[in-house]
Design a protein around this motif. Structure first.
Motif, mmCIF file in Angstrom:
data_model
loop_
_atom_site.group_PDB
_atom_site.id
_atom_site.type_symbol
_atom_site.label_atom_id
_atom_site.label_comp_id
_atom_site.label_asym_id
_atom_site.label_seq_id
_atom_site.Cartn_x
_atom_site.Cartn_y
_atom_site.Cartn_z
ATOM 1 N N SER A 1 4.621 12.320 -1.936
ATOM 2 C CA SER A 1 3.747 11.337 -0.780
ATOM 3 C C SER A 1 3.686 10.014 -1.197
ATOM 4 N N THR A 2 3.615 9.105 -0.546
ATOM 5 C CA THR A 2 3.429 7.685 -0.942
ATOM 6 C C THR A 2 2.055 7.210 -0.807
ATOM 7 N N MET A 3 1.563 7.791 0.240
ATOM 8 C CA MET A 3 0.196 7.473 0.741
ATOM 9 C C MET A 3 -0.694 8.703 1.488
ATOM 10 N N THR A 4 -1.817 8.524 1.514
ATOM 11 C CA THR A 4 -2.381 9.996 1.890
ATOM 12 C C THR A 4 -3.176 9.495 2.873
ATOM 13 N N PRO B 1 -0.425 8.897 -8.473
ATOM 14 C CA PRO B 1 -0.454 7.495 -8.837
ATOM 15 C C PRO B 1 -0.622 6.880 -7.636
ATOM 16 N N GLN B 2 -0.865 7.163 -6.372
ATOM 17 C CA GLN B 2 -0.900 6.459 -5.103
ATOM 18 C C GLN B 2 -1.955 5.132 -5.404
ATOM 19 N N LEU C 1 1.114 -1.292 -0.150
ATOM 20 C CA LEU C 1 0.009 0.039 -0.005
ATOM 21 C C LEU C 1 0.822 1.247 0.030
ATOM 22 N N ASN C 2 1.990 1.007 0.276
ATOM 23 C CA ASN C 2 3.123 2.122 0.192
ATOM 24 C C ASN C 2 3.563 2.417 -1.095
ATOM 25 N N ALA C 3 2.947 2.513 -2.364
ATOM 26 C CA ALA C 3 3.153 2.317 -3.697
ATOM 27 C C ALA C 3 2.500 3.359 -4.642
ATOM 28 N N GLY D 1 -8.849 1.609 -1.468
ATOM 29 C CA GLY D 1 -7.692 0.952 -2.188
ATOM 30 C C GLY D 1 -8.008 0.806 -3.669
ATOM 31 N N ASP D 2 -6.908 0.807 -4.296
ATOM 32 C CA ASP D 2 -6.873 0.596 -5.773
ATOM 33 C C ASP D 2 -6.937 -0.804 -6.186
#
Length: 234
Positions: free
Chosen positions: A152-155, A174-175, A85-87, A207-208
């Motif tokens: 930022s890698t996640m919000t 693109p998180q 999820l850090n992606a 989530g994506d």
């Protein structure tokens, strides 16, 4: 000599309009292209709030911690356990090494900015509080650095105390995920066959579905809950 009329400064509204348009474009792209899935859980915040009260007794008024720093640190720690999820989603899942938490800041004139708190997993709660005290005023004054807006890698979306109980976020591409923290409210809570009143917070995850699934998202939310149940681990 003809006197030139003084030029008026560019109104802030013009800048925030541009920000709102940029966010609108990103959210429209997210809604079109990202298949969202949503998860929700409730967290008993009794131990977290007790820990916070105890910690603040040893701090001056200026140094006091707010509940949000526990939420940021718990999210960052949970990402170390669930790195998918850090992606970013860019030609497939691209995991990021650094954990940079994007924090949604509402602008007084409308719109939002999402500055990044870099290396949130490695910062202490006091360092996270100092980061927030620095970054929120600069965000509202539109004085953020480009790295703070792009890395930022996640919000996290947290509307704060006295607001709604549940917030569902829209992923910022693109998180691949966004966490929503609702207001902490006193609610009926059953545990061990006993019913009582507890400070409770609703936590949501969007989530994506291209990048992860509900099982991954569930593990992440359970990790957040575990840390908030034992804030000494933060």
């Amino acid at each position: 000599v003809e006197r030139m009329a003084p030029q008026e400064p560019k109104p802030l509204a013009a800048n925030t309009d541009a920000i709102r348009m940029a966010v609108a474009a990103a959210m429209s792209k997210s809604n079109r292209e990202i298949p969202h899935y949503y998860l929700e859980t409730k967290v008993d915040m009794s131990k977290a709030m007790a820990w916070l009260t105890d910690a603040n007794k040893q701090r001056t008024v200026q140094q006091r911690l707010l509940p949000v720093v526990l939420l940021i640190k718990a999210t960052a720690k949970a990402l170390t356990e669930v790195p998918d999820l850090n992606a970013y989603w860019e030609n497939g899942l691209q995991r990021k090494t650094d954990i940079n938490i994007g924090f949604v800041v509402s602008l007084r004139t409308g719109g939002v900015m999402i500055p990044a708190i870099h290396h949130a997993d490695k910062k202490s709660v006091d360092e996270l509080m100092a980061s927030l005290n620095d970054i929120i005023p600069r965000a509202r004054a539109l004085k953020l650095r480009s790295s703070e807006l792009s890395e930022s890698t996640m919000t996290i979306s947290n509307l704060g105390e006295g607001s709604v109980e549940t917030v569902y976020g829209v992923i910022y591409p693109p998180q691949v995920a966004i966490v929503g923290f609702g207001s902490i409210t006193e609610q009926a809570w059953a545990e061990g066959g006993m019913l009582g009143a507890r400070p409770v917070m609703t936590v949501t995850l969007a989530g994506d579905h291209r990048a992860t699934d509900g099982a991954t998202g569930s593990r992440f939310l359970m990790a957040i809950k575990s840390y908030l149940h034992d804030p000494s681990l933060l």
